[in-house]
Design a protein around this motif. Structure first.
Motif, PDB file in Angstrom:
ATOM      1  N   ASN A 189       0.835  -1.210   0.000  1.00  0.00           N
ATOM      2  CA  ASN A 189       0.000   0.000   0.000  1.00  0.00           C
ATOM      3  C   ASN A 189       0.865   1.253   0.000  1.00  0.00           C
ATOM      4  O   ASN A 189       0.957   1.975   0.988  1.00  0.00           O
ATOM      5  CB  ASN A 189      -0.955  -0.018   1.202  1.00  0.00           C
ATOM      6  CG  ASN A 189      -2.145   0.893   0.975  1.00  0.00           C
ATOM      7  OD1 ASN A 189      -2.412   1.323  -0.149  1.00  0.00           O
ATOM      8  ND2 ASN A 189      -2.858   1.195   2.046  1.00  0.00           N
ATOM      9  N   TYR A 195      -7.358   1.400   2.562  1.00  0.00           N
ATOM     10  CA  TYR A 195      -7.718   0.840   1.251  1.00  0.00           C
ATOM     11  C   TYR A 195      -8.552   1.796   0.413  1.00  0.00           C
ATOM     12  O   TYR A 195      -8.780   1.547  -0.766  1.00  0.00           O
ATOM     13  CB  TYR A 195      -8.419  -0.518   1.393  1.00  0.00           C
ATOM     14  CG  TYR A 195      -9.745  -0.508   2.136  1.00  0.00           C
ATOM     15  CD1 TYR A 195     -10.931  -0.152   1.520  1.00  0.00           C
ATOM     16  CD2 TYR A 195      -9.797  -0.881   3.479  1.00  0.00           C
ATOM     17  CE1 TYR A 195     -12.144  -0.163   2.204  1.00  0.00           C
ATOM     18  CE2 TYR A 195     -11.000  -0.900   4.173  1.00  0.00           C
ATOM     19  CZ  TYR A 195     -12.174  -0.533   3.534  1.00  0.00           C
ATOM     20  OH  TYR A 195     -13.358  -0.533   4.213  1.00  0.00           O
ATOM     21  N   THR A 196      -9.010   2.932   1.018  1.00  0.00           N
ATOM     22  CA  THR A 196      -9.770   3.895   0.230  1.00  0.00           C
ATOM     23  C   THR A 196      -8.915   4.375  -0.945  1.00  0.00           C
ATOM     24  O   THR A 196      -7.784   4.829  -0.739  1.00  0.00           O
ATOM     25  CB  THR A 196     -10.100   5.160   1.068  1.00  0.00           C
ATOM     26  OG1 THR A 196     -10.302   4.765   2.393  1.00  0.00           O
ATOM     27  CG2 THR A 196     -11.285   5.900   0.529  1.00  0.00           C
ATOM     28  N   ASN A 200      -7.071  -2.745  -5.785  1.00  0.00           N
ATOM     29  CA  ASN A 200      -8.019  -3.752  -5.297  1.00  0.00           C
ATOM     30  C   ASN A 200      -7.352  -4.788  -4.385  1.00  0.00           C
ATOM     31  O   ASN A 200      -7.960  -5.275  -3.440  1.00  0.00           O
ATOM     32  CB  ASN A 200      -8.678  -4.441  -6.498  1.00  0.00           C
ATOM     33  CG  ASN A 200      -9.921  -5.182  -6.070  1.00  0.00           C
ATOM     34  OD1 ASN A 200     -10.671  -4.708  -5.199  1.00  0.00           O
ATOM     35  ND2 ASN A 200     -10.136  -6.359  -6.622  1.00  0.00           N
ATOM     36  N   TYR A 203      -7.485  -3.650  -0.871  1.00  0.00           N
ATOM     37  CA  TYR A 203      -8.830  -3.837  -0.323  1.00  0.00           C
ATOM     38  C   TYR A 203      -9.055  -5.304   0.051  1.00  0.00           C
ATOM     39  O   TYR A 203      -9.553  -5.632   1.128  1.00  0.00           O
ATOM     40  CB  TYR A 203      -9.889  -3.375  -1.334  1.00  0.00           C
ATOM     41  CG  TYR A 203     -11.264  -3.799  -0.936  1.00  0.00           C
ATOM     42  CD1 TYR A 203     -11.899  -3.179   0.140  1.00  0.00           C
ATOM     43  CD2 TYR A 203     -11.910  -4.855  -1.579  1.00  0.00           C
ATOM     44  CE1 TYR A 203     -13.157  -3.602   0.555  1.00  0.00           C
ATOM     45  CE2 TYR A 203     -13.157  -5.273  -1.169  1.00  0.00           C
ATOM     46  CZ  TYR A 203     -13.779  -4.648  -0.108  1.00  0.00           C
ATOM     47  OH  TYR A 203     -14.999  -5.075   0.308  1.00  0.00           O
ATOM     48  N   TYR A 206      -7.402  -6.283   3.338  1.00  0.00           N
ATOM     49  CA  TYR A 206      -8.181  -5.785   4.485  1.00  0.00           C
ATOM     50  C   TYR A 206      -9.427  -6.653   4.691  1.00  0.00           C
ATOM     51  O   TYR A 206      -9.767  -7.045   5.806  1.00  0.00           O
ATOM     52  CB  TYR A 206      -8.639  -4.349   4.219  1.00  0.00           C
ATOM     53  CG  TYR A 206      -7.743  -3.244   4.728  1.00  0.00           C
ATOM     54  CD1 TYR A 206      -6.670  -2.784   3.969  1.00  0.00           C
ATOM     55  CD2 TYR A 206      -7.992  -2.616   5.939  1.00  0.00           C
ATOM     56  CE1 TYR A 206      -5.870  -1.732   4.407  1.00  0.00           C
ATOM     57  CE2 TYR A 206      -7.200  -1.559   6.392  1.00  0.00           C
ATOM     58  CZ  TYR A 206      -6.146  -1.118   5.623  1.00  0.00           C
ATOM     59  OH  TYR A 206      -5.369  -0.085   6.067  1.00  0.00           O
ATOM     60  N   GLU A 207     -10.108  -6.911   3.575  1.00  0.00           N
ATOM     61  CA  GLU A 207     -11.364  -7.671   3.649  1.00  0.00           C
ATOM     62  C   GLU A 207     -11.130  -9.058   4.275  1.00  0.00           C
ATOM     63  O   GLU A 207     -11.898  -9.512   5.132  1.00  0.00           O
ATOM     64  CB  GLU A 207     -11.922  -7.830   2.226  1.00  0.00           C
ATOM     65  CG  GLU A 207     -13.268  -8.496   2.157  1.00  0.00           C
ATOM     66  CD  GLU A 207     -13.634  -8.862   0.705  1.00  0.00           C
ATOM     67  OE1 GLU A 207     -12.732  -9.222  -0.087  1.00  0.00           O
ATOM     68  OE2 GLU A 207     -14.817  -8.787   0.383  1.00  0.00           O
ATOM     69  N   PRO A 243     -18.492   1.884  -2.773  1.00  0.00           N
ATOM     70  CA  PRO A 243     -17.119   1.949  -2.246  1.00  0.00           C
ATOM     71  C   PRO A 243     -17.004   2.961  -1.107  1.00  0.00           C
ATOM     72  O   PRO A 243     -17.716   3.971  -1.083  1.00  0.00           O
ATOM     73  CB  PRO A 243     -16.284   2.394  -3.449  1.00  0.00           C
ATOM     74  CG  PRO A 243     -17.248   2.952  -4.429  1.00  0.00           C
ATOM     75  CD  PRO A 243     -18.609   2.418  -4.126  1.00  0.00           C
ATOM     76  N   TYR A 282     -11.801  -1.499   9.108  1.00  0.00           N
ATOM     77  CA  TYR A 282     -12.493  -1.994   7.920  1.00  0.00           C
ATOM     78  C   TYR A 282     -13.976  -1.692   8.055  1.00  0.00           C
ATOM     79  O   TYR A 282     -14.573  -1.927   9.105  1.00  0.00           O
ATOM     80  CB  TYR A 282     -12.285  -3.510   7.777  1.00  0.00           C
ATOM     81  CG  TYR A 282     -12.950  -4.063   6.547  1.00  0.00           C
ATOM     82  CD1 TYR A 282     -12.353  -3.930   5.309  1.00  0.00           C
ATOM     83  CD2 TYR A 282     -14.191  -4.699   6.627  1.00  0.00           C
ATOM     84  CE1 TYR A 282     -12.972  -4.424   4.159  1.00  0.00           C
ATOM     85  CE2 TYR A 282     -14.817  -5.193   5.487  1.00  0.00           C
ATOM     86  CZ  TYR A 282     -14.194  -5.046   4.256  1.00  0.00           C
ATOM     87  OH  TYR A 282     -14.803  -5.519   3.124  1.00  0.00           O
TER      88      TYR A 282
END
Ligand code: SAH
Length: 381
Positions: A189, A195-196, A200, A203, A206-207, A243, A282
């Motif tokens: 990152n 992650y904003t 992808n 993201y 994090y997910e 998003p 998150y």
């Protein structure tokens, strides 16, 4: 003793303690508004979904008639006290109603009002002294205990809780995925802190971490809650398929990253320090939460609702300054841990100025809510 009570491997980022200018106590009325809005929802949930005779029937056969409630991620107050009062009042109300029905032949009709015990849980690094001082300063109609440790692991004995509450705490991740700081990973990152607006892969990392954390949380609570016990979870959320960058929280996290990058370009901090910093939060969607709960399989989803938390806050209170102060009360600890104290005043001064420029983006851009209200019930199997 088995290692069942060993604290879950987790990083802790407590809110600012004490009662100073930047304390959580003085800068948490957005969270307070969430608690106030949730009051009615909790009353309705208890009225409609709590099976008093099921829970109280155990009391008839046991020498204890203690109703045990836990607030997970309680911080230092005062919101937790309001929330616990709401929960207790809702249960007492339901109990009285069940007693006043003449046709009620269940065992609950012959039982005295239970005694209540409230467990206040947060990380070991939470400022429990401030919490306990407030508890000592006023009379409360319940017995109290502090439970230090991470809610991603076991905190209570098996089948010992009747009601679990957690407000605005579950979005904190237990740890950051290593690939976010690995230069050779597609999830590295670079020059962002969340992650904003990131690739992808970021993201996804994090997910996945949130999915692991929630799985552990639900596994532990499934053991600790009695069958029929309720769990009320209040979490920041995004509507399905929206998003985070389109929501105020996403704007705020993006802005924090931009200001940190500005400070690195001006030599206050190094760029690699920004690269290696990621906010461990998150923001989930209702669809994702349903999937995670169904995979766990121990809870039925009684209520799931996306709502607007701010309806009870005066619009005048949501200003660039108050948003900055709230961000500082919540995030100062973690920022200082990574970057040190030197930049902190300059950082928040710049964030405040940037928020003034972007204040129109601090309003949600969707008609849907930004907070998830979930009521889960422990199933019998
Ligand atoms: N529920 C309170 C506090 C919200 S702030 C209110 O509504 O005002 C979020 C709190 O969750 C912080 O105090 C933080 O330390 C706590 N928290 C975050 N992760 C946690 C974890 N894994 N275990 C226990 N507490 C946690």
């Amino acid at each position: 003793m088995s290692n069942i009570c060993k604290d879950a491997v987790t990083e802790s980022h407590p809110m600012n303690g004490g009662d100073g200018t930047y304390s959580y106590t003085k800068n948490s009325y957005f969270q307070k508004s969430a608690t106030n809005v949730a009051r009615c929802m909790i009353h309705n949930a208890v009225a409609d979904k709590l099976d008093i005779s099921q829970l109280f029937s155990n009391f008839a056969t046991s020498s204890s008639n203690t109703f045990r409630i836990a607030d997970l991620g309680c911080s230092i107050g005062p919101n937790t006290f309001t929330a616990m009062q709401n929960v207790q009042e809702a249960i007492q109300h339901k109990y009285r109603l069940s007693q006043s029905r003449p046709h009620n032949s269940s065992s609950s009709s012959s039982l005295a009002m239970p005694e209540f015990q409230v467990f206040f849980n947060d990380h070991v690094t939470n400022d429990f002294n401030t919490l306990f001082s407030s508890l000592a300063a006023s009379e409360r109609p319940y017995f109290t205990a502090g439970v230090p440790g991470s809610f991603h692991g076991r905190l209570f004995p098996s089948s010992s809780l009747h009601f679990v509450h957690s407000s605005l705490a579950l979005h904190w991740l237990s740890t950051m995925p290593k690939e976010l700081v690995d230069e050779n990973s597609p999830a590295w990152n670079r020059s962002k802190v969340h992650y904003t607006n990131a690739p992808n892969e970021v993201y996804k990392a994090y997910e996945a971490q949130f999915g692991r954390d929630m799985a552990q949380f639900l596994e532990a609570r499934a053991i600790e809650l009695v069958v029929g016990g309720l769990m009320v979870l209040i979490m920041p959320a995004v509507p399905n398929n929206v998003p985070l960058s389109q929501m105020p929280l996403g704007v705020i996290y993006g802005l924090l990253g931009c200001v940190l990058m500005d400070l690195s370009k001006e030599g206050f901090i190094s760029e690699s320090e920004v690269d290696s910093f990621n906010l461990p939060v998150y923001v989930v969607s209702p669809k994702e939460m349903i999937g995670i709960i169904e995979r766990n399989g121990c809870f039925s989803i009684e209520i799931i609702e996306l709502y607007k938390p701010m309806s009870s806050v005066n619009n005048g209170e949501i200003t660039p300054l108050t948003v900055t102060m709230h961000l500082r009360a919540a995030m100062e600890g973690i920022i200082i841990k990574h970057f040190g104290t030197e930049i902190i005043d300059e950082l928040f001064h710049r964030i405040h100025k940037k928020m003034e420029e972007l204040s129109n983006q601090l309003q949600p851009r969707t008609k849907e809510g930004t907070q998830l209200f979930l009521v889960l019930k422990r199933k019998s199997s």
